[in-house]
Scaffold this active site. Structure first.
Site, PDB file in Angstrom:
ATOM      1  N   GLY A  64      86.047  16.036  11.268  1.00  0.00           N
ATOM      2  CA  GLY A  64      87.402  16.512  11.029  1.00  0.00           C
ATOM      3  C   GLY A  64      88.394  16.148  12.109  1.00  0.00           C
ATOM      4  O   GLY A  64      89.503  16.691  12.142  1.00  0.00           O
ATOM      5  N   CYS A 101      78.888  -1.521  13.894  1.00  0.00           N
ATOM      6  CA  CYS A 101      78.142  -2.299  14.883  1.00  0.00           C
ATOM      7  C   CYS A 101      78.951  -2.361  16.166  1.00  0.00           C
ATOM      8  O   CYS A 101      79.900  -1.627  16.367  1.00  0.00           O
ATOM      9  CB  CYS A 101      77.851  -3.699  14.345  1.00  0.00           C
ATOM     10  SG  CYS A 101      79.324  -4.678  13.986  1.00  0.00           S
ATOM     11  N   LEU A 146      74.478  -1.992  12.824  1.00  0.00           N
ATOM     12  CA  LEU A 146      73.906  -0.780  12.256  1.00  0.00           C
ATOM     13  C   LEU A 146      74.151  -0.878  10.760  1.00  0.00           C
ATOM     14  O   LEU A 146      75.286  -0.797  10.305  1.00  0.00           O
ATOM     15  CB  LEU A 146      74.573   0.469  12.838  1.00  0.00           C
ATOM     16  CG  LEU A 146      74.076   1.820  12.339  1.00  0.00           C
ATOM     17  CD1 LEU A 146      72.636   2.069  12.784  1.00  0.00           C
ATOM     18  CD2 LEU A 146      74.990   2.947  12.841  1.00  0.00           C
ATOM     19  N   ILE A 167      74.802  -0.191   7.090  1.00  0.00           N
ATOM     20  CA  ILE A 167      75.308   0.937   6.312  1.00  0.00           C
ATOM     21  C   ILE A 167      75.532   0.529   4.854  1.00  0.00           C
ATOM     22  O   ILE A 167      75.148   1.235   3.926  1.00  0.00           O
ATOM     23  CB  ILE A 167      76.622   1.481   6.912  1.00  0.00           C
ATOM     24  CG1 ILE A 167      76.416   1.904   8.375  1.00  0.00           C
ATOM     25  CG2 ILE A 167      77.170   2.632   6.080  1.00  0.00           C
ATOM     26  CD1 ILE A 167      75.461   3.052   8.577  1.00  0.00           C
ATOM     27  N   ILE A 222      76.725  23.131  16.047  1.00  0.00           N
ATOM     28  CA  ILE A 222      76.136  23.330  17.368  1.00  0.00           C
ATOM     29  C   ILE A 222      76.716  24.588  17.994  1.00  0.00           C
ATOM     30  O   ILE A 222      77.886  24.925  17.800  1.00  0.00           O
ATOM     31  CB  ILE A 222      76.393  22.097  18.272  1.00  0.00           C
ATOM     32  CG1 ILE A 222      75.646  22.223  19.601  1.00  0.00           C
ATOM     33  CG2 ILE A 222      77.886  21.887  18.499  1.00  0.00           C
ATOM     34  CD1 ILE A 222      75.672  20.941  20.430  1.00  0.00           C
TER      35      ILE A 222
END
Length: 641
Positions: free
Chosen positions: A364, A2, A50, A52, A287
């Site tokens: 990572g 959060c 948020l 979790i 990506i």
């Protein structure tokens, strides 16, 4: 996960709940699922959540049984299950299944020392109503940021600096004292902050407010004692075991979880160990960039695909051609502070992509800083070889190097760029040679740029070098990185860009026990005979194939330097135009013009230096001029067209 924020009035006035709510509204992206606050007279703490872990019952603020302790916490406590069982055996009664509730019960039993029991990434605020005491703190490595603002009337804190701008009577002002340091390093190092009157709480730091007195102290530092007499095979076994355990611990979640996958050593190791500890295929995200040769240098998708096949992941990838002009204002608003690392663009785009499926991602980040993965760590290795040359030959090579072309977005020119930097710095001391590798602009270049000379006696690198606690050149470099670039650049952008899309990003390679293990290891086993990350690669030999372990390293950035010579040249020219520079009153135009010309002619690779200047101007338009990011983007797009 959060965002937290709060206020304690030093003048005894009552905190208004409406002020806390306004601060939370600014950081709604950090916690779209829930919000909460607690006001007790002159202190108020609040959060945006948020969800979790314990989705239904983990509402914050959390309190103890009699309501004398109140807590807001941002992050995850990975060893909470073990701590919870221990505390319950001692008689603690838990109200929720939240991982953060263990902080309350530990504080009741251990006081401030409770923080040493935590394995996790966090910032927190704990209100002790009996003592009328506020305690705030940050995790050991600095994964989660925390900003503090203090004046004669109050002390306020927030996970994001922009939340502090919602306080009555506060407006955004540039701190001119940090500009030179920002240009030198490409980021604002803690405890500095680009906003005047605001500072970052350093990693591994606690701050208390009691009886009107503010006290701040460091509770953990990177170990400096190297453990001798341990065989290489024993180090390999220790690293392998702790790596796997770190990943396993950080997979705890009540919501879908995934991993970033570039196909590099670090992200591949995380995915490999995740696959070992999951009954379902791991979701992975990669990506790449569309375009020509410059974009192709940053395309790691074939390596990511190789690792995805190896571990049977559910793999998704995206090819992008970023609309940089639209993105920069939006992302710099989220960043709070300007920076010169193009990885913030890539991190945002891949986070946005992954957020379509998951709320938690493993990254990572950190392996290079722990085990010696950057080419700059080889500076001493090659300097020793160069010292065997005759003096006249070394001087000639250094002179010739100054005239070599430089461009990181071309394979051949990038090799010349690296050679140029090494040869130009080879005669310097170990510390100053390392500074030359890290700096975005040399201090002489910064002095030429600045209209007002810097008054800062010691910069962040000097302080980190002074406190490194070892004379071994490689160990010093790793210690300096852990104190500066890692928390204030890489981890800051990782947090801000993932949370911009409400995605929790975990960094298992920065588990503090793994960090301590790496710090206690002799330098010769980390980088051996020019092989970067030797011990880590040996530890991963049973997990990853050699073509992944020994592949050429590629940064997680964008081909920004090439774009600034091509399609983004109008943006560069507009943001650094004479009338714009003169209006800000910070820099000398001739020095800027030389930087631009030298970059476009490939006499230097000025990517980071120019981006530092451009991003400072975009940031200024948003925060100092009070404009919406979308408005700034529309204006810039009109000029580029």
């Amino acid at each position: 996960m959060c965002g937290i924020h709060g206020i304690i009035q030093l003048d005894g006035q009552r905190v208004e709940a409406s002020t806390l709510s306004a601060m939370g509204d600014v950081t709604r992206h950090r916690g779209p699922d829930d919000e909460g606050l607690h006001v007790d007279g002159d202190c108020g703490i609040a959060m945006r959540r948020l969800s979790i872990i314990d989705l239904a019952g983990g509402h914050q603020p959390l309190s103890n049984a009699d309501g004398t302790l109140w807590l807001v916490c941002n992050g995850e406590i990975y060893n909470y299950r073990e701590l919870r069982a221990e505390l319950q055996a001692q008689g603690a009664v838990f109200k929720t299944g939240s991982d953060c509730e263990v902080l309350l019960h530990l504080y009741e039993r251990c006081g401030d020392e409770f923080v040493h029991r935590l394995n996790g990434m966090f910032d927190f605020a704990l209100w002790d109503a009996r003592r009328r005491r506020l305690l705030i703190g940050r995790d050991r490595i600095g994964v989660k940021p925390l900003y503090v603002m203090q004046d004669a009337r109050r002390l306020a804190f927030a996970t994001e600096a922009k939340a502090l701008l919602a306080l009555p009577g506060v407006r955004a002002e540039l701190d001119p004292g940090v500009v030179a340091s920002y240009l030198h390093l490409g980021y604002v190092a803690a405890p500095g902050c680009i906003f005047k009157g605001v500072r970052k709480l350093p990693p591994a730091t606690l701050l208390s407010v009691e009886d009107g007195k503010v006290r701040e102290w460091r509770y953990w530092r990177l170990p400096t004692r190297v453990e001798q007499g341990v065989s290489e095979q024993e180090w390999i076994a220790r690293v392998r075991a702790r790596l796997e355990e770190s990943v396993r611990m950080q997979m705890v979640s009540d919501v879908p979880i995934g991993a970033f996958l570039s196909g590099g050593v670090d992200s591949s190791a995380v995915v490999g160990y995740m696959a070992r500890h999951s009954s379902q295929p791991i979701r992975t995200y990669a990506i790449g960039f569309e375009g020509g040769a410059a974009e192709a240098l940053y395309n790691e998708l074939p390596y990511a695909q190789r690792v995805a096949r190896l571990f049977g992941t559910t793999h998704r990838e995206i090819l992008v051609k970023p609309d940089v002009v639209s993105l920069l204002p939006k992302l710099l608003w989220h960043m709070d502070e300007p920076l010169a690392d193009t990885a913030f663009i890539t991190t945002y785009l891949v986070s946005e992509f992954a957020r379509q499926d998951v709320k938690v991602i493993l990254s990572g980040v950190g392996g290079d800083e722990l085990f010696g993965g950057y080419r700059r760590y080889l500076g001493g290795h090659y300097a020793e070889r160069l010292r065997k040359w005759p003096h006249w030959m070394r001087r000639g090579a250094a002179y010739a190097a100054r005239h070599l072309p430089s461009d990181r977005h071309s394979g051949a020119l990038n090799a010349l760029r690296l050679a140029k930097g090494f040869l130009a710095s080879a005669e310097l001391s170990d510390d100053e040679r390392y500074r030359s590798y890290l700096q975005v602009m040399g201090r002489d270049v910064v002095d030429e740029l600045m209209l007002q000379p810097s008054t800062q006696a010691e910069d962040a690198l000097s302080l980190a070098m002074a406190g490194a606690g070892t004379q071994d050149p490689l160990q010093r470099m790793l210690a300096v990185d852990a104190e500066t670039q890692l928390p204030d650049d890489l981890l800051l952008l990782t947090d801000k860009m993932s949370m911009a899309v409400s995605l929790e990003c975990r960094v298992p390679l920065l588990d503090h026990e793994l960090v301590e293990l790496a710090a206690s290891m002799p330098a010769a086993i980390k980088v051996r005979d020019g092989r970067l990350k030797h011990v880590m690669k040996e530890a991963l030999g049973e997990l990853l194939p050699s073509d992944i372990l020994d592949r050429k390293k590629r940064g997680f950035g964008t081909p920004m330097g090439a774009w600034l010579k091509g399609e983004l040249a109008p943006l560069l020219d507009r943001l650094l135009a004479p009338q714009v520079v003169a209006a800000r009153g910070l820099f000398r135009q001739p020095a800027i013009d030389r930087l631009v010309a030298d970059h476009k002619a490939s006499r230097i690779d000025g990517t980071d230096a120019l981006l530092a200047l451009m991003n400072l101007e975009v940031w200024s338009r948003i925060y100092l001029d009070g404009r919406e990011p979308s408005d700034v983007a529309d204006e810039l797009k009109s000029h580029v067209r």
